[in-house]
Scaffold this motif. Structure first.
Motif, short mmCIF file in Angstrom:
data_model
loop_
_atom_site.label_atom_id
_atom_site.label_comp_id
_atom_site.label_asym_id
_atom_site.label_seq_id
_atom_site.Cartn_x
_atom_site.Cartn_y
_atom_site.Cartn_z
N THR A 107 -2.55 -6.19 6.16
CA THR A 107 -1.68 -6.41 5.39
C THR A 107 -1.44 -8.00 5.25
O THR A 107 -1.19 -8.53 4.24
CB THR A 107 -0.31 -5.59 5.98
OG1 THR A 107 -0.62 -4.22 6.06
CG2 THR A 107 0.89 -6.11 4.96
N LEU B 189 -4.99 -4.81 1.49
CA LEU B 189 -3.79 -4.02 1.55
C LEU B 189 -3.99 -2.53 1.38
O LEU B 189 -3.31 -1.62 1.85
CB LEU B 189 -2.79 -4.50 0.25
CG LEU B 189 -2.23 -5.68 0.61
CD1 LEU B 189 -1.63 -6.62 -0.80
CD2 LEU B 189 -1.14 -5.76 1.57
N ALA C 256 2.40 -2.06 4.13
CA ALA C 256 1.32 -2.25 2.99
C ALA C 256 1.57 -1.35 1.81
O ALA C 256 1.39 -1.65 0.71
CB ALA C 256 -0.20 -2.16 3.40
#
Length: 561
Positions: free
Chosen positions: A268, A291, A302
């Protein structure tokens, strides 16, 4: 965020290496070199160590065909003679049903036999079994007992696990100092998980004085040993410049190392770095890739970010349905931001069928967690009876919650309720109080309303210059009502020198946005040639625009032209 390492102990115990061993011959008759022949002879004669080593050979299939039944046979021989390592290994075989029928009671029996002899690895394994309720009934106190036994013999895995038990108060009174003590013991032996956890203790000052330099030192030790959690923590230290000079390239390096190992937080953070172009060239494909990886692992941050990206078409193609998909995933995990955004999607029917009740459901979830935007939106649902029975008291309640958290929209809405006496006793001073809070944050509606309060002397001393000040602030943000009001101040010369051209300028801006009052006022300016050349056609044009929007003054003026 604190990231701690949870340890995975070696189940099969340490192997032993053999040299100069041949494999089976082509006719499948096992040929042994002299070393193995000697080992077998010793085993056959009842030497427990030789029996254990012979069992290991069959278990690992090194230079002999792998044969779990033969491994069990020799482990059993040695175990019955009291060889602790053989007992521990036999426990493993029973636990996992390798070469024997799976049998938890037998597994427990042999683990305990080895542990009670002081075999540190078996004690550590038995501690783990009690901690997680494998083979035996879950019992944190027993886990601590066996970890302590092994830890005192210098077993690094047990020391690390004992540290965690003290840190979280599992099976023992919570004690950060004791946690640090055992983490240090294991860390100094090179145990990467303990090194990471010791870094966490230094970073947050738990059990030791807070020290970012020491945190970075231990994170780096663990990170260099390939510990993905420590790599993530170290990346964050570099990203924030804590304990080290701020260095986005180093942050990217360590996040990437952890991301490749599947750590969702690192994925993330790395994705966000690529999205924002911080310390790395901006790269939307890389941003979306990392992501997505994290979101698919269920990492809530995320999922929420990915939902926002799909909603607004940032990095990825705009797709409300995909936005809803990821908001739903994050919302179901309790992420307040995703819950609030999911409420918006339901309220306006974006990516889902419009559903006010579902909107209220998700706004409530987020509002109860203190999400100011959701609290404001929930107030709006109560005020207008959308998805819930209309209730001004509930509207005021939620507006106030959000307003006290600094939400400018809620402060404006609360100001309106006080100004109009909706759900609260009418109170101009309270209205001005909340308008000011929002206006100072740049909320155009509040700036306009505050201008009105100054112009009319409501809740404040009458002050045309202050009225103009706030109208200008909002008008500069293209807020049509403020533009119309500012035009009127110029028309009559209140708070500013009288100036018909400026009045026309602001009326035009508001009229172009469809503000009926401004359209009517602009029609009047054209009818009487104020600030513009007199022009009945233009006057009629703007009166008609305003009249179509229901402006009574324009309708009257149009009827007499």
């Amino acid at each position: 965020m604190r990231i701690l390492m949870f340890f995975v102990i070696c189940i099969t115990m340490a192997g032993c290496s053999q040299n100069s061993i041949r494999t089976a011959s082509q006719d499948n008759t096992v040929e042994f070199n002299d070393t193995i022949k000697d080992l077998k002879e010793f085993a056959m004669q009842g030497d427990a160590e030789a029996q254990t080593l012979f069992g290991i050979l069959f278990f690992e299939g090194k230079d002999v065909p792998q044969d779990y039944k033969q491994a069990v046979y020799w482990y059993q021989k040695a175990a019955e003679q009291g060889n602790a390592e053989a007992q521990a290994r036999l426990g493993v075989m029973y636990q996992y049903g390798k070469g024997v029928s799976q049998d938890d009671k037998q597994a427990e029996h042999w683990y305990k036999k080895a542990a009670e002899q002081g075999f540190a690895k078996a004690q550590a394994v038995l501690g783990m079994k009690y901690q997680y309720g494998e083979v035996v009934s879950q019992d944190d106190e027993q886990a601590v007992y066996w970890y302590q036994k092994a830890a005192e013999q210098g077993n690094a895995e047990a020391q690390a696990r004992l540290g965690a038990m003290y840190q979280y108060g599992e099976g023992v009174s919570q004690d950060d100092k004791q946690a640090v003590h055992w983490y240090k013991k294991a860390a100094e032996q090179g145990h990467a998980g303990a090194q990471n956890n010791l870094g966490v203790m230094y970073q947050f000052g738990d059990g030791v004085p807070q020290n970012d330099n020491q945190a970075e030192y231990w994170y780096k030790k663990a990170a260099e040993r390939g510990d993905a959690t420590a790599q993530t923590n170290l990346g964050t230290m570099y990203f924030k410049g804590k304990g080290v000079p701020q260095d986005n390239k180093q942050a990217e390096y360590w996040y990437k190392e952890a991301a490749k190992q599947g750590i969702s937080e690192a994925q993330t953070n790395l994705g966000l770095m690529y999205f924002q172009g911080k310390g790395v060239p901006q790269d939307y494909k890389q941003a979306a890739y990392w992501l997505q990886k994290a979101a698919e692992q269920g990492f809530v941050k995320a999922q929420a970010v990915l939902g926002t990206m799909y909603q607004y078409g940032e990095v990825v193609s705009q797709d409300d349905k995909r936005a809803v998909h990821w908001y739903q995933k994050a919302a179901e995990q309790g992420n307040a931001e995703a819950q609030a955004r999911l409420g918006v999607m339901y309220q306006y029917g974006k990516g889902v069928s419009q559903d006010d009740k579902q909107a209220v459901h998700w706004y409530k979830k987020a509002a109860e967690q203190g999400h100011a935007g959701a609290q404001n939106n929930l107030g709006g649902m109560y005020q207008f009876g959308e998805g819930v029975p209309q209730n001004d008291n509930q509207a005021e309640y939620w507006y106030k919650k959000a307003a006290e958290r600094g939400d400018a929209r809620a402060q404006t809405n609360l100001g309106v309720m006080y100004q109009e006496g909706i759900g609260v006793p009418q109170d101009d001073k309270q209205a001005v109080h909340w308008y000011k809070k929002a206006a100072e944050q740049g909320q155009a509606g509040a700036q306009t309303n505050l201008g009105v309060m100054y112009e009319g002397g409501r809740g404040v001393l009458q002050d045309d210059e202050q009225a103009v000040h706030w109208y200008k602030k909002a008008a500069g943000q293209e807020y049509a009502s403020a533009q119309n009001n500012l035009g009127m101040m110029y028309r009559i010369g209140r708070g500013v020198p009288q100036d018909d051209k400026q009045a026309v300028h602001w009326y035009k801006k508001a009229a172009a946005q469809g503000h009926a009052g401004a359209q009517s006022n602009l029609g009047w300016m054209y009818q009487f040639g104020k600030g513009v050349p007199q022009n009945d056609n233009q006057a009629e044009y703007w009166y008609k625009k305003a009249a179509e929007r229901g402006d009574a003054s324009a309708q009257r003026n149009l009827s007499v032209m």
